[in-house]
Design a protein around this motif. Structure first.
Motif, PDB file in Angstrom:
ATOM      1  N   THR A  16      11.428  24.561  16.165  1.00 17.72           N
ATOM      2  CA  THR A  16      12.827  24.165  16.348  1.00 17.72           C
ATOM      3  C   THR A  16      13.759  25.150  15.665  1.00 17.72           C
ATOM      4  OG1 THR A  16      12.782  22.760  14.375  1.00 17.72           O
ATOM      5  CG2 THR A  16      12.252  21.727  16.491  1.00 17.72           C
ATOM      6  N   PRO A  18      18.319  25.243  14.898  1.00 20.82           N
ATOM      7  CA  PRO A  18      19.546  24.436  15.021  1.00 20.82           C
ATOM      8  C   PRO A  18      20.378  24.899  16.216  1.00 20.82           C
ATOM      9  CG  PRO A  18      19.772  26.029  13.239  1.00 20.82           C
ATOM     10  CD  PRO A  18      18.365  26.143  13.721  1.00 20.82           C
ATOM     11  N   CYS A  26      22.748  28.704   9.379  1.00 22.06           N
ATOM     12  CA  CYS A  26      21.540  28.622  10.193  1.00 22.06           C
ATOM     13  C   CYS A  26      20.463  29.626   9.792  1.00 22.06           C
ATOM     14  CB  CYS A  26      21.883  28.855  11.667  1.00 22.06           C
ATOM     15  SG  CYS A  26      22.464  30.555  12.034  1.00 22.06           S
ATOM     16  N   ASP A  29      16.836  28.655   8.582  1.00 21.23           N
ATOM     17  CA  ASP A  29      16.065  27.991   9.634  1.00 21.23           C
ATOM     18  C   ASP A  29      15.596  28.987  10.694  1.00 21.23           C
ATOM     19  OD1 ASP A  29      16.265  25.477   8.504  1.00 21.23           O
ATOM     20  OD2 ASP A  29      18.094  24.964   9.593  1.00 21.23           O
ATOM     21  N   GLU A 394      25.217  27.985  14.505  1.00 18.30           N
ATOM     22  CA  GLU A 394      24.105  27.424  15.254  1.00 18.30           C
ATOM     23  C   GLU A 394      23.198  28.611  15.529  1.00 18.30           C
ATOM     24  OE1 GLU A 394      24.330  28.790  18.579  1.00 18.30           O
ATOM     25  OE2 GLU A 394      25.962  27.703  19.579  1.00 18.30           O
ATOM     26  N   TRP A 395      22.225  28.487  16.387  1.00 22.37           N
ATOM     27  CA  TRP A 395      21.228  29.548  16.466  1.00 22.37           C
ATOM     28  C   TRP A 395      21.741  30.852  17.054  1.00 22.37           C
ATOM     29  CZ3 TRP A 395      17.255  29.457  20.991  1.00 22.37           C
ATOM     30  CH2 TRP A 395      17.855  28.999  22.156  1.00 22.37           C
TER      31      TRP A 395
END
Length: 408
Positions: A16, A18, A26, A29, A394-395
Motif C-alpha cells: 500500500t 497513501p 508521504c 511510506d 499523497e503518493w
C-alpha cells in the motif's frame, strides 16, 4: 505472496501507499513500500496500479518503448473527474505534452521550445530576481521584533513561481489569487467533488482568457494565439487552453515545492552549514531535487503489451508509475537523507529520455535565485521552535504547507 500468471511470470507483490491526499508526509511510506520488491502493485480505484521502485528498473521504465504515455491508453476506470487533469480533454480536442507520444509529443515540444530557450530562460531569470527582491522586502517589513514568525511557504516560496508564471503567460494581475485557490483544492483536497469543481474552474478560467484575450498582457498565451490564427495555424485554440493548463500546474506548484524544500534543509541547519557561493547553492538545489522530488511518482505510463520487468509481469494495459522517490536514493537511505556534498548526483526528478522535463533549466534557475536571495537577506533566520513544519501529500505529489521561520 506472488501470483504466477499464464505467462509464467509472477505478478508483483501487493503493498500500500497513501493514494489519498492529507496533512502528512508521504515519503516514509513510499520508501517503505519500495523496500517490499523491485516492482509492486498498489490497490487503486478498486483495481491495481503497478509501481516500479528499483533504480535500474526505473531507468528502463522511463525509456521503455512499450510504456505509452499517450492519453488514448488511459483506461475508462481511471478517467474519474478531478483525478487526472491531463486525461480530461478528448485527444481530438488537444493533447497535453505529458500525455502524448511520438510525433504528437515531438510537435508539442517543438512549440514550447522557443519559450524555454536559453536566451529566454536568462530573461525569465531577470524577472524572477525582481519578484524575489520584492517579496523579500515585504518579508523584511513584516517583522515586528525578534519573535516575528512567518510561514515561508505562503509568504515567500509559493508566491514567487505563481507571480512569475502569471507574468510569463501574460495573465491579468487579479489571476494570481484565483489560481492559488483553485490549484490548492485541485491537487491536495481529499474531497473529490471539490477537486472536480476546481478542475472545471481552472479550465473555465483559462478558456475565458484564451477566447477573450483582451485583459491579457503580452506573454506566452498571446504568442500561442498568434500561431493559432489563419489558414496556416500551427496550433488550435483548444491546444492553447490545454497547454496553458499544463504550464500553470507544472510551472507553479512544483517550483514552489522545490524552493520550500531547499530552504527547509537550510533553515534546519546552523548558518555556517548553509550554502553561500553560487556553486554551493546550485549543489544544494540539486540535492533538494534528489531528496524532495515534488512529484515522488510522476505522470502515468501504460503497458502496450505484456512486459517482463525485473522478472515480474506488467500486463498489457496496466497503469504504471515509477518511484522517483525510491530511484533517487541509494540502498538503505531513509526519508531524511539530505547531504549537500552529494550534489543530487544521479537524481531522476526531471525524468529521462524524450519526456525529460522541458522546463528543468528554468525551474533550477528560479529555485537558485529564490534560495540565494532569502539566505543573503536573512542569514540568521531559523526554524521556529514553537510551530511545527507541516506537509501535504499523497503518493504522487508532496509539498510543505507550513515552513515556520523566525527572521532574526
Amino acid at each position: 505472496m506472488n501470483v504466477t500468471t499464464k505467462t509464467g511470470l509472477p505478478l508483483p507483490p501487493e503493498t500500500t501507499m497513501p493514494v489519498d491526499p492529507g496533512p502528512f508526509d508521504c515519503m516514509p511510506d513510499l520508501l517503505a513500500a519500495a523496500r517490499v520488491a523491485p516492482v509492486v502493485r498498489i490497490p487503486y480505484l478498486g483495481k491495481h496500479a503497478w509501481v516500479v521502485c528499483d533504480p535500474e528498473l526505473v531507468r528502463i521504465a522511463l525509456t521503455h518503448p512499450q510504456m505509452a504515455k499517450d492519453v488514448t491508453w488511459v483506461p475508462d476506470w481511471m478517467r474519474r473527474p478531478g483525478l487526472m487533469v491531463g486525461s480530461q480533454p478528448d485527444p481530438e480536442y488537444a493533447r497535453a505534452m505529458i500525455m502524448s507520444d511520438g510525433e504528437d509529443h515531438a510537435r508539442i515540444r517543438r512549440m514550447h521550445a522557443p519559450v524555454l530557450s536559453p536566451r529566454n530562460t536568462e530573461r525569465w531569470g531577470e524577472r524572477v530576481s525582481v519578484k524575489v527582491d520584492g517579496f523579500l522586502d515585504e518579508l523584511a517589513q513584516s517583522r515586528s521584533g525578534e519573535t516575528a514568525e512567518v510561514n515561508v511557504v505562503t509568504d515567500y516560496t509559493h508566491r514567487i513561481p505563481l507571480a512569475f508564471i502569471s507574468e510569463m503567460l501574460g495573465l491579468p494581475l487579479e489571476a494570481e489569487r484565483q489560481l492559488r485557490s483553485i490549484t490548492d483544492v485541485m491537487l491536495y483536497s481529499s474531497d473529490y467533488p471539490a477537486r472536480t469543481k476546481a478542475v472545471r474552474s481552472l479550465y473555465e478560467a483559462v478558456e475565458g482568457w484564451v477566447r477573450n484575450p483582451g485583459p491579457l498582457r503580452d506573454g506566452v498565451i498571446t504568442g500561442l494565439l498568434d500561431s493559432s490564427d489563419g489558414p496556416d495555424a500551427a496550433v488550435t485554440e483548444g491546444e492553447v487552453i490545454v497547454w496553458t493548463l499544463g504550464m500553470i500546474i507544472t510551472g507553479y506548484e512544483t517550483t514552489g515545492s522545490l524552493i520550500s524544500a531547499s530552504l527547509y534543509e537550510a533553515l534546519r541547519r546552523p548558518p555556517e552549514e548553509r550554502p553561500r557561493s553560487e556553486e554551493d547553492i546550485k549543489a544544494w538545489v540539486e540535492e533538494a531535487l534528489r531528496v524532495h522530488p515534488p512529484f515522488p511518482h510522476p505522470t502515468w505510463r501504460f503497458a502496450m503489451t505484456d512486459i517482463d520487468l525485473g522478472g515480474y509481469l506488467i500486463p498489457k494495459g496496466a497503469p504504471v508509475q515509477v518511484s522517483i522517490a525510491a530511484a533517487n536514493r541509494r540502498p538503505g537511505e531513509g526519508a531524511d537523507s539530505f547531504e549537500a556534498e552529494r550534489q543530487g548526483q544521479g537524481h531522476l526528478t526531471f525524468g529521462l529520455g524524450m519526456h525529460y522535463c522541458i522546463g528543468a533549466s528554468l525551474v533550477r534557475l528560479e529555485a537558485q535565485i529564490a534560495v540565494r536571495g532569502f539566505l543573503r537577506r536573512f542569514p540568521e533566520a531559523r526554524l521556529s521552535t514553537g510551530t511545527p513544519v507541516e506537509w501535504e501529500s499523497e503518493w504522487m505529489i508532496r509539498r510543505m504547507s507550513v515552513l515556520p521561520a523566525v527572521l532574526s
